[in-house]
Structure formats: C-alpha cells, structure tokens
Design an enzyme around this catalytic site. Structure first.
Site, short mmCIF file in Angstrom:
data_model
loop_
_atom_site.label_atom_id
_atom_site.label_comp_id
_atom_site.label_asym_id
_atom_site.label_seq_id
_atom_site.Cartn_x
_atom_site.Cartn_y
_atom_site.Cartn_z
CE LYS A 65 -3.35 59.11 -44.82
NZ LYS A 65 -3.68 60.45 -44.30
NE ARG A 81 -10.07 60.45 -47.66
CZ ARG A 81 -9.03 59.99 -48.35
NH1 ARG A 81 -8.00 59.43 -47.70
NH2 ARG A 81 -8.99 60.08 -49.66
#
Length: 406
Positions: free
Chosen positions: A348, A383
């Site tokens: 991210k 995740r």
C-alpha cells in the site's frame, strides 16, 4: 556479578526462567501477574471518578494519568491512562464494583473487557466448506486474488480470466496460503464502482472452479453488497470481507448469519472515491474502536455468531500516512474486543512512502517488514499479495517470538 534487563513475553518464557534459577514453581502465577506493566486508556470518565481511580491505583503501587484540572474539578470529564500490572488493574475493578455512582459500573465493564483481552485464547472456528481456521497460535495468511482490471497493484490483476485466477489460487495454496481472498471490485483510493451484476459475474465462476480443485481451502469474498455476499456464500465462500464494515449494506450480516459464515468488519469512512478527504480524527484509536463496538452489535443482532467476527482497522482507508503507521504501532489497541485481528497493508501507499517506493512493484521488502511486525505482535491474519515471501517473513518472526529460554 552481572545485571541486565530482560522482558518476558509470556508466562511460558517466565516459567522457563524461574525453573532455570531454581525458584518454587508455585510462584509462577504470582510473578506472572507482575510480569508486565499494562497501559489502559479509558475515555470520558467523570472527573470525580477519575480522581478516585488515580488514588486507588496509587494505593496499589500503580498510577493513573488524568487531566491537569481533575484535582480541582476544573473539568467535568477526563480521559484516564492506567499504568499497572494485571493484578493491580484487577483489584481496581473489584474495588470500583462496590461503588454504584459516578459512572463506575461502565468503568468496571470496560476494565473487565480489557483484562479479558490481555490473554489470547486459542479457538478453532468451523467454516461452511467443512474446513476450519485456528486462531490464537500462528499468524494466518490471507492471499489476494484480484478479479478486477484496475487493482492498485497491477501485477495482481487477473482481468476476469477464470483460468488465470484459478492457477493463482493453486499457487497461493502451494506457497502456504491459509485463506484465499477474492475481490472483483477495486477499492483503491479514488476507485469507481462496477455494477452488481458485473461483480457477481466475475466472482461466481472463480469460486466454483476453485472449489473443484481446492475443496477445503477457506475462501473469502471481498464485497460490500448483500446480494453478492449471498450469492458467493451459496457458491461456496466461507468468509465475507466487508470493507465498509456493514455501513453500505448492513444486510450482509444477515446473509453471513444464514450461512453460518465468518464476517470481516473493516473500519473506513466514506467510499473509496471520497475516503482520502475524511482523515481527521480527534482520537483515532477511540473512534475506530467505537466503530467496531457499534458494528459488532449490528452483526450479532443480525444473527452472526460472535465467535465468527474478524476486525480490520483499515490501513489505507480514510487514514493518512502518519495515521496508518500509528495504527501499525498500536495493534494492541484493537484486542479490547477479543476478536481476531486482520491487517491488510500489502504494497500500500504508506509502505511506498516509508520505503521511497512510488511504484507498487518496489514495495515487497517494506511489506515483509510490516508482516514480520504483525506476526511479532500476534496479529491473527495478514492479507498479502506475495504468499511465499510473506510466509517466510512470518515464520522467522514467530521463530524468534517462540524461542526457548536459553
């Protein structure tokens, strides 16, 4: 003679140290209660109660930080930070339980919740597919399969190709995935929505084909739509991963309950298109936990098994760079609900900024550092895009965390 500092991470390590020095092992519970100073943040306490709490903690060898004007009642309320051992905080709760005024019953309730959350209890959860997930031991890997054509990490896209998606599922399973997370709609910052029918059309054939090859692999579906969730569960999904945390379509909870499935409640504000402008908080941890309290109640009132709720604080969703790092630094703050914690930070933007990697392709190493941190902190699920690499990072962190006393 020598002296050195040592931090005992758990009762097992402390027991090994006591045995090595020849201590009476009956003393283990006594010392374990004094092994670690805990800090508990309590919000919105009546100022009179705050003063009592401080004095009670001081009388037991602990302490409490309160507003500077609590002592002269110059404010009506004060947040309180407790500093004490498990035993000291437990004694405080017992004492306050005898005082039915100034909001003490609510204080006792949150203290009991905090005390219960300090000890992580192993649990095995059965899934609709016939498989199960074990929580409270090692960190599980949720491996991402993007069925969209505009996911923020381009290398993860399958562009709706069922064969490619299934091949990727098999590869993730071989590399150590514990859960497969299928998403047909991009939730990257600024992403626009696709139609419900398109989302269903992308997900359903992939679930069916994966089930043929991996009949017992836990499957999660990333969706915010009740109809998509219901259709996915009927096709063989085990978990619904709702990034809106039951905000967009609360009926998702009923669909999950009807199939006795698991539900991931993630914290966010706004939508992927608007969340970047909604990052102002007065107390980030409090507001996320308040959100979780509300949504847990919603899920349970809809019939979801309280043991089948997973919480995700939503790294990258309505949080700026500093807030994302702060969340990762204080993962312990979400244990208060005694639910499994999921963290999704793989590749991210915050990883990119911290490691000076504007392209997602260069964010693997930063992601592995986050995964190791999460494993060290006992996060239940991470995740990730890259299963093999993250698996090894987690294994190394857990090997250090669980090392025998030497």
């Amino acid at each position: 003679m020598a002296a050195y500092e040592i931090k005992f991470r758990d009762a097992r390590e402390l027991a090994e140290a006591l045995k090595a020095l020849g201590a009476d092992m009956r003393s283990l519970p006594f010392f374990d209660n004094r092994r670690e100073i805990r800090s508990v943040y309590i919000t919105d306490v009546d100022v009179r109660a705050a003063n009592v709490i401080k004095q009670e903690m001081l009388s037991r060898g602990g302490d409490a930080a309160v507003h500077a004007h609590a002592v002269d009642c110059g404010v009506t309320e004060s947040d309180v930070i407790l500093f004490g051992t498990v035993k000291q905080i437990s004694f405080l709760a017992d004492k306050l339980e005898t005082m039915p005024w100034w909001g003490f019953p609510d204080t006792v309730k949150v203290l009991r919740e905090a005390l219960a959350s300090f000890s992580k209890k192993p649990a095995t959860i059965d899934l609709p597919s016939g498989s199960s997930l074990a929580f409270g031991g090692r960190t599980l890997l949720m491996s991402i399969i993007n069925l969209s054509d505009d996911s923020f990490h381009s290398e993860s896209r399958t562009y709706g190709n069922v064969d490619v998606a299934v091949a990727r599922a098999v590869e993730h399973a071989k590399d150590g995935a514990d859960i497969l997370d299928l998403g047909a709609e991009s939730t990257r910052p600024g992403a626009a929505r696709i139609s419900e029918s398109e989302e269903i059309g992308r997900i359903m054939p992939v679930i069916r084909e994966i089930r043929k090859i991996l009949p017992l692999m836990p499957i999660s579906v990333d969706t915010t739509r009740e109809k998509v969730a219901k259709t996915a569960l009927e096709a063989g999904a085990d978990i619904i991963n709702d990034i809106s945390g039951l905000t967009f379509e609360p009926g998702i909870a009923r669909a999950v309950a009807d199939h006795n499935a698991m539900l991931v409640i993630m914290h966010m504000r706004g939508t992927p298109e608007t969340m970047g402008s909604m990052c102002i908080y007065s107390n980030l941890l409090k507001e996320i936990n308040d959100f979780f309290d509300e949504k847990i109640r919603t899920a349970i009132s809809s019939g979801v098994d309280r043991a089948k709720i997973i919480l995700d604080p939503g790294v990258g969703f309505a949080k700026d760079y500093s807030q994302n790092l702060f969340l990762l630094r204080h993962l312990e703050s979400f244990r208060i609900h005694s639910k499994p914690i999921l963290i999704g930070a793989s590749r991210k933007g915050s990883v990119g900024k911290a490691t000076d990697s504007p392209d997602t392709a260069g964010r693997l190493e930063g992601t592995l550092a986050v995964s190791a941190l999460c494993a060290w902190a006992g996060v239940d699920i991470i995740r990730v895009h890259d299963t093999k690499e993250n698996k090894k990072a987690v294994m190394m962190a857990e090997a250090i965390r669980n090392a025998d006393y030497a």
